[in-house]
Structures are given as structure tokens and as C-alpha cells.
Design a protein around this motif. Structure first.
Motif, short mmCIF file in Angstrom:
data_model
loop_
_atom_site.label_atom_id
_atom_site.label_comp_id
_atom_site.label_asym_id
_atom_site.label_seq_id
_atom_site.Cartn_x
_atom_site.Cartn_y
_atom_site.Cartn_z
N GLY A 270 0.54 -1.89 -4.46
CA GLY A 270 1.79 -1.58 -3.79
C GLY A 270 2.57 -0.46 -4.40
O GLY A 270 2.17 0.20 -5.36
N ARG A 271 3.74 -0.25 -3.82
CA ARG A 271 4.64 0.80 -4.25
C ARG A 271 6.06 0.42 -3.89
O ARG A 271 6.32 -0.19 -2.84
CB ARG A 271 4.27 2.10 -3.53
CG ARG A 271 5.03 3.34 -3.99
CD ARG A 271 4.74 3.74 -5.42
NE ARG A 271 3.31 3.84 -5.69
CZ ARG A 271 2.56 4.92 -5.40
NH1 ARG A 271 3.10 5.97 -4.81
NH2 ARG A 271 1.29 4.94 -5.71
N VAL A 272 6.98 0.76 -4.77
CA VAL A 272 8.41 0.64 -4.50
C VAL A 272 8.97 2.05 -4.41
O VAL A 272 8.83 2.84 -5.35
CB VAL A 272 9.14 -0.14 -5.62
CG1 VAL A 272 10.63 -0.22 -5.33
CG2 VAL A 272 8.55 -1.52 -5.80
N LEU A 273 9.60 2.39 -3.30
CA LEU A 273 10.24 3.69 -3.12
C LEU A 273 11.73 3.48 -2.90
O LEU A 273 12.13 2.67 -2.06
CB LEU A 273 9.65 4.42 -1.91
CG LEU A 273 8.16 4.78 -1.98
CD1 LEU A 273 7.73 5.47 -0.69
CD2 LEU A 273 7.85 5.66 -3.17
N VAL A 274 12.55 4.19 -3.67
CA VAL A 274 14.00 4.11 -3.55
C VAL A 274 14.53 5.53 -3.50
O VAL A 274 14.11 6.39 -4.28
CB VAL A 274 14.63 3.36 -4.74
CG1 VAL A 274 16.15 3.24 -4.54
CG2 VAL A 274 14.01 1.99 -4.91
N ALA A 275 15.44 5.82 -2.56
CA ALA A 275 15.99 7.16 -2.42
C ALA A 275 17.45 7.07 -2.04
O ALA A 275 17.90 6.06 -1.47
CB ALA A 275 15.22 7.95 -1.34
N PRO A 276 18.24 8.12 -2.34
CA PRO A 276 19.63 8.15 -1.85
C PRO A 276 19.65 8.08 -0.33
O PRO A 276 18.78 8.65 0.34
CB PRO A 276 20.15 9.50 -2.35
CG PRO A 276 19.25 9.87 -3.49
CD PRO A 276 17.91 9.32 -3.14
N ALA A 277 20.60 7.39 0.22
CA ALA A 277 20.69 7.28 1.66
C ALA A 277 20.96 8.65 2.27
O ALA A 277 21.82 9.39 1.79
CB ALA A 277 21.80 6.31 2.05
N ASN B 220 0.85 -1.18 0.00
CA ASN B 220 0.00 0.00 0.00
C ASN B 220 0.89 1.24 0.00
O ASN B 220 1.86 1.30 0.76
CB ASN B 220 -0.92 -0.01 1.23
CG ASN B 220 -1.86 1.18 1.28
OD1 ASN B 220 -1.47 2.28 1.64
ND2 ASN B 220 -3.11 0.94 0.90
N PRO B 221 0.59 2.24 -0.84
CA PRO B 221 1.45 3.43 -0.90
C PRO B 221 1.61 4.15 0.43
O PRO B 221 2.70 4.63 0.75
CB PRO B 221 0.74 4.32 -1.94
CG PRO B 221 -0.03 3.37 -2.79
CD PRO B 221 -0.47 2.27 -1.87
N LEU B 222 0.54 4.25 1.23
CA LEU B 222 0.65 4.92 2.52
C LEU B 222 1.63 4.21 3.44
O LEU B 222 2.38 4.84 4.20
CB LEU B 222 -0.72 5.02 3.18
CG LEU B 222 -1.71 5.99 2.53
CD1 LEU B 222 -3.09 5.87 3.18
CD2 LEU B 222 -1.20 7.42 2.61
N ALA B 223 1.65 2.88 3.38
CA ALA B 223 2.59 2.11 4.20
C ALA B 223 4.02 2.31 3.72
O ALA B 223 4.95 2.47 4.54
CB ALA B 223 2.21 0.64 4.18
N ALA B 224 4.23 2.28 2.41
CA ALA B 224 5.57 2.50 1.88
C ALA B 224 6.08 3.89 2.24
O ALA B 224 7.24 4.07 2.64
CB ALA B 224 5.57 2.32 0.36
#
Length: 596
Positions: free
Chosen positions: A554-561, A39-43
Motif C-alpha cells: 500500500g501507500r499513504v498519500l497526504v497533500a495540502p488541500a 496499491n500505489p496506483l490506486a492511491a
């Protein structure tokens, strides 16, 4: 120590070159933080914690708190979970078992009627005795105490806010509210989801949960005691002891729950070492399935080749025959973990795969096997999986559940109680029979993959009851053997072969594949396989290639550390499922349409 010996044995085989080389080669990951959830809110709740410098353990708490609210049909604080932890500093893997336990007053015949016959599932699932002592919150608190970086009290703000202000009912939640499940007749379900003017909520309606917001405030300030002692514990006991089919659960059962740290079961698959939870989870069965497939030529084929799907189905049937016969709670039964993945035993089982599907295979006799007993366990499919990676290289792969859709249909303080006791066999005897204090067998297999230097190489898991093993294995074959991007790998159709049943997404397979499988004795029919929930990441070229199951939201979120000097909101790249047209352009194999 028994499981540790299994790990060491397989690590030796892995290190001495017993693994084949494949096109997909793991490489050291860039320092990216990531969250994959259903779920996007959870991600987004998990990513917000990571941006503040939180660890994967911190983010897992935030993700579960939100999922309990926005995906109550699948998991929640009233359920249980398995969490597989990869330590970025030590490169070690630890499993945390938060599986529910049977109350001290549970008996082997608790799901039999007065005539000694198993209760109908619809009746059992709504009974008070369907609920086991919840384990997810205690397990997360245990992990946070050892792996957390932020205060426990700071991890519930997003979920509390959304519970207080409300969220929009999604199409998937609305679909379950319009389905044909026993829980939809439960008074608590009908009251919670009631729509003004009659009926149950629909997609687009807004749902607030002030009772859950209040519980989260207490959970944040009191820690796990907010659930296992005090007013919420009393309400849980009162709710499950009420009829019909009242439970024997007591306040002592709740106060006495303890999560367990376990050694993972690990085995080689191609260029990777795969580590998964040991019994009472079915991780050993998943590793056995991968080892069976490695002894076929499935890697030389592809998703358009019916022989690849035939091999997958026949290997699955062999695995399920062994899993159903031997896996249970190791505190109560002897599980031949080492024997089930002994290379010689697996090679012998693989030789049973012929050119045509025959009668259901029987369980084998692996080294160390006890005298087998028949098993008649049912296992519904209300579960979810999520993955979190933090700036230190730690990774959480966690599968969490309330068992069936909305659990037992009974609610306390804004969350549903599990029906995990119906994961036991209703019939006394066998490895998964009910016993006081016992943990029911589970198909939840949150795994992580390591490369030859024990660096993190991927993680995957799924919802889906006993079909989880097939969903995860299919996705790994597609991502590793067929080198598909993770999103495309998860989108491939599912095929679940267990015993005499061959079920799956018939309409998503090319007609030629369905016809060719029929010629090989596999008459594929709709059924289990229609609603998987696979989420996965794999490291490719030093970057995170993540995917979520397009059958869910769902959703996959990736970001620079985030850096220590600047822990602030960082833009993340959101990976969504490719459109069917884009997938056709990218994939050399046949085209498959999304279930959405």
C-alpha cells in the motif's frame, strides 16, 4: 429507527462523560487531502481526482476502478462493499451498504450435495451459484450522485489507461498466482494470467487488460447501467448460469439491485466515538470488542506485555461467540444490536475474562436477543480497504471485496465475479442461512472516529475475512491505548482468537510473549492473521497520521488541500512503512520486523 436509537443512546453516554481520557487526544485536522490504499496506483488515482477538486466520493470511484485491475485477488467491480461516509459540513456519519444479494432463485440448500451434506468449499467457490448480485458499482454510483463534485464520466481515465497500456505484476499478486487456491485451476484465471511459454505470470511481468479498458469506457459513459443492464449483464448471467453448479441469477436480479443507506452503529472508545456499519456488517461486534477491552487494564500495558495479548484474545473470543450467533441480514433475522453493546451486558461479559483461557465461550443472551441458532459460516479473506479525505473535510472509509482470492475464478469483461454467496452458512438454519434476496453476513467494518465535538478524528478498516475484527481492534488498541504512530500500530503482530483456535503471526511475537501466553492456556499457532490488510489514519496534533499494512503493497498519500483558484497537481507526501531499524529506534516496546 432501531439503529438510530442505539446511536442516540450511546451518544448520550458519550456526551455525559462515560469515556475515559487517554494520551491520544484528537484535535481539529488541518485541511489536508489524503488517500490510503493497498496499491500505489490506486492511491495515486484517488489523489489525482482530489487534486482536480474532486470529493472523497469521486476519488473512491477512481480508487475502486484501479483496484479492480491491479489487485483483482481482493476486490473489484464484480464484488460488493460497505462505505462509511463522514460529512465535513454536518459532522454526520452515513453508511452505504453495497453488499451483494442472493438471486431470487436462491434456496437454503443450494450448497448441499445430493446426500444433504455441505459441499467442500473448494467445490462451492468455483460454482456459478457462488456469485451474488454485485453491489459495489451501484453503491458507488449512489454515493457519487449525492456526494460527488466531478462528472462520473471523468473518474475512470487513469484505470482505463493502465488497463490499456498494462501494469507490472507486483510480488503480492505473483504470490497468489503461485499459491494453492482452487481458483488457480479455473479456466478464466489460467487464461487471463497465462505466461508466454507456459505457467502463470510472475512478478515483473507486464499485464494489460483491454477487455476491462473497454468496459470502463462504457461504465464512464453509461453509468451503472453498463454493468446492471445490457451486454455486460447478459454476459454475467450466462457466465454464472454455466456449470458446474450453475446459478439461478437472472437479468432481473441484476437490474433490480439497490444499495441501502443505513444509520451507523456508534459506541464510545476512550476519547472517541466509533461509528461502523450495522448488520449485515459486523460493526456492532467490533464496538462490543472495544467496549470489552475498555473494561480491562490493557491501556496500562503495552505490546511487550503478554497479559495485554491475553486480554485481547479472551475479549475477542467472547465477541466472536456473540457475533457468530446473532448477526445476519436485519431484513430476515432479528439482530439485538442495542443489546450486544448494552453497557450492563458488556460488563457482565467482561467479567468472564479470567486468568487463564478455558474452553470456547458460548454466546450470551443480550437484551432483545431472539432464540439463538447454531451457525457454521466459513469466511475467506480476499478483501481490501481504503480511506479518502477531501478538501471539504469529508472522509470515505470503504471496505470492498470479491470474497475469496480472485472471487469465483469466473471473469466477465476483464473483471472477476465474486463468490459472496459462500459467505452464507452452507447449512440451512441460523441467522446467516441462504435466502432469496438476502445479504450475507459480513466482517467488513469500515469505521470512522469522532472527537467530543463530532469532528473527524480517524478512520480504519481491514481485509481478512472474519479476522477483520481482530485486525482492526488490535490496531486501535496500539494507536489509541499505546499511543504508537499508526504505521507502527498496523505493523504489530496479529492475534486472532475465535472459539478454540488461537492463530497469528507466531514468528513476529517475541518468544517470551509466546511462552507467557502458553502458560495462560493460549497455544498460539500460525494461520489466520498472516495476511491482514489494515489501513488507518488518526488525527494527531492537527495532522493526518496515516499507515498502511506492511504485509501488503500500500501507500499513504497526504497533500495540502487544493484551493479553488489553483486546482492543479500538488506534491503529496508519501508515507511508507518505516524500516525495521527505524521502528526499533522509535518504539519504546519490543521490535517487530516487517512481513516484506
Amino acid at each position: 429507527m432501531h439503529h438510530l436509537r442505539v446511536v442516540l443512546m450511546l451518544l448520550f453516554a458519550f456526551a455525559t462523560g462515560s469515556c475515559a481520557t487517554v494520551a491520544t487526544r484528537p484535535e481539529a485536522p488541518a485541511r489536508e487531502v489524503f488517500v490510503v490504499a493497498a496499491n500505489p496506483l490506486a492511491a495515486e488515482a484517488g489523489m489525482a481526482v482530489l487534486r482536480r477538486g474532486g470529493s472523497a466520493a469521486d476519488a473512491a470511484v477512481a480508487v475502486q476502478a484501479m483496484l479492480s485491475l491491479v489487485e483483482p485477488q481482493s476486490s473489484g467491480v464484480g464484488g460488493g462493499a460497505f462505505l462509511t461516509w463522514y460529512d465535513g459540513a454536518t459532522r454526520q456519519v452515513t453508511v452505504y451498504d453495497g453488499r451483494e444479494t442472493a438471486p431470487a432463485g436462491a434456496t437454503p440448500d443450494m450448497f448441499l450435495d445430493d446426500g444433504g451434506r455441505p459441499l467442500p468449499f473448494g467445490q462451492a467457490v468455483l460454482s456459478g451459484r457462488a456469485t451474488g448480485v454485485p453491489g459495489a458499482v451501484a453503491m458507488l454510483a449512489h454515493v457519487h450522485a449525492r456526494r460527488g463534485a466531478l462528472p462520473w464520466s471523468s473518474l475512470f481515465d487513469d484505470a482505463e489507461r493502465v488497463a490499456r497500456d498494462g501494469f507490472v505484476v507486483t510480488p503480492r499478486l505473483a504470490r497468489f498466482l503461485s499459491g494453492d487456491f482452487p481458483q488457480l485451476q479455473a479456466p478464466d484465471v489460467r487464461e487471463y494470467f497465462a505466461r508466454p511459454g507456459g505457467g502463470l505470470l510472475r512478478a515483473g511481468d507486464r499485464l494489460a487488460n483491454p477487455a476491462y479498458a473497454g468496459f470502463l469506457r462504457r461504465l464512464a459513459s453509461q453509468g451503472p447501467d453498463a454493468l446492471y443492464r445490457g451486454e455486460t449483464a447478459r454476459r454475467i448471467v450466462d457466465r454464472v448460469r454455466a456449470g458446474p453448479g450453475g446459478s439461478a441469477m437472472t437479468l432481473a436480479d441484476l437490474a433490480g439491485y439497490r444499495p441501502i443507506e443505513r444509520e451507523p452503529v456508534c459506541g464510545p472508545y476512550r476519547a472517541f466515538l466509533v461509528c461502523a456499519p450495522p448488520p449485515p456488517s459486523s460493526g456492532v461486534a467490533l464496538i462490543q470488542l472495544l467496549m470489552l477491552l475498555e473494561r480491562t487494564d490493557i491501556a496500562d500495558r503495552g505490546p511487550a506485555d503478554p497479559q495485554a495479548w491475553f486480554l485481547f484474545a479472551e475479549a475477542s473470543r467472547l465477541m466472536y461467540a456473540d457475533r457468530d450467533r446473532y448477526v445476519g441480514d436485519p431484513a430476515f433475522v432479528t439482530v439485538p444490536v442495542a443489546g450486544l453493546i448494552d453497557p450492563a451486558y458488556v460488563a457482565g461479559r467482561a467479567r468472564l475474562i479470567g486468568s487463564r483461557a478455558g474452553p470456547p465461550p458460548t454466546a450470551g443472551t443480550p437484551p432483545g436477543a431472539p432464540t439463538p441458532a447454531a451457525d457454521r459460516t466459513l469466511e475467506p479473506a480476499g478483501t481490501t480497504h481504503f480511506i479518502v479525505g477531501d478538501a471539504a473535510g469529508n472522509v470515505v472509509s470503504m471496505t470492498t471485496t470479491v470474497e475469496s482470492i480472485f472471487g469465483s475464478g469466473r471473469m466477465v469483461d476483464g473483471f472477476f465475479l465474486n463468490n459472496q454467496m459462500t459467505d452464507f452458512s452452507f447449512t440451512p438454519g441460523g441467522p446467516n442461512a441462504v435466502a432469496a434476496g438476502k445479504r450475507p453476513r459480513s466482517s467488513m467494518t469500515p469505521l470512522v472516529m469522532l472527537d467530543g465535538d463530532r469532528r473527524f478524528a480517524g478512520a480504519i478498516g481491514s481485509a481478512g475475512g472474519n479476522a477483520i475484527l481482530a485486525y482492526v481492534a488490535k490496531s486501535l488498541v496500539a494507536a489509541v491505548d499505546w499511543d504508537l504512530p499508526m504505521q507502527q500500530a498496523l505493523a504489530l503482530p496479529n492475534l486472532v482468537a475465535r472459539g478454540a483456535a488461537f492463530q497469528g503471526e507466531v514468528d513476529r511475537f517475541p518468544p517470551a510473549v509466546v511462552a507467557a501466553l502458553a502458560q495462560r492456556g493460549i497455544m498460539l499457532r500460525p494461520g489466520q492473521g498472516e495476511d491482514s490488510g489494515v489501513h488507518g489514519v488518526i488525527v494527531r496534533d492537527g495532522r493526518i497520521d496515516g499507515g498502511y499494512d506492511p504485509r501488503r503493497e500500500g501507500r499513504v498519500l497526504v497533500a495540502p488541500a487544493p484551493t479553488r483558484s489553483a486546482i492543479r497537481a500538488t506534491p503529496s507526501r508519501s508515507i511508507r512503512a518505516a524500516s525495521p531499524a527505524a521502528m526499533r529506534r522509535a518504539s519504546p516496546g519490543p521490535s517487530y520486523t516487517s512481513a516484506e
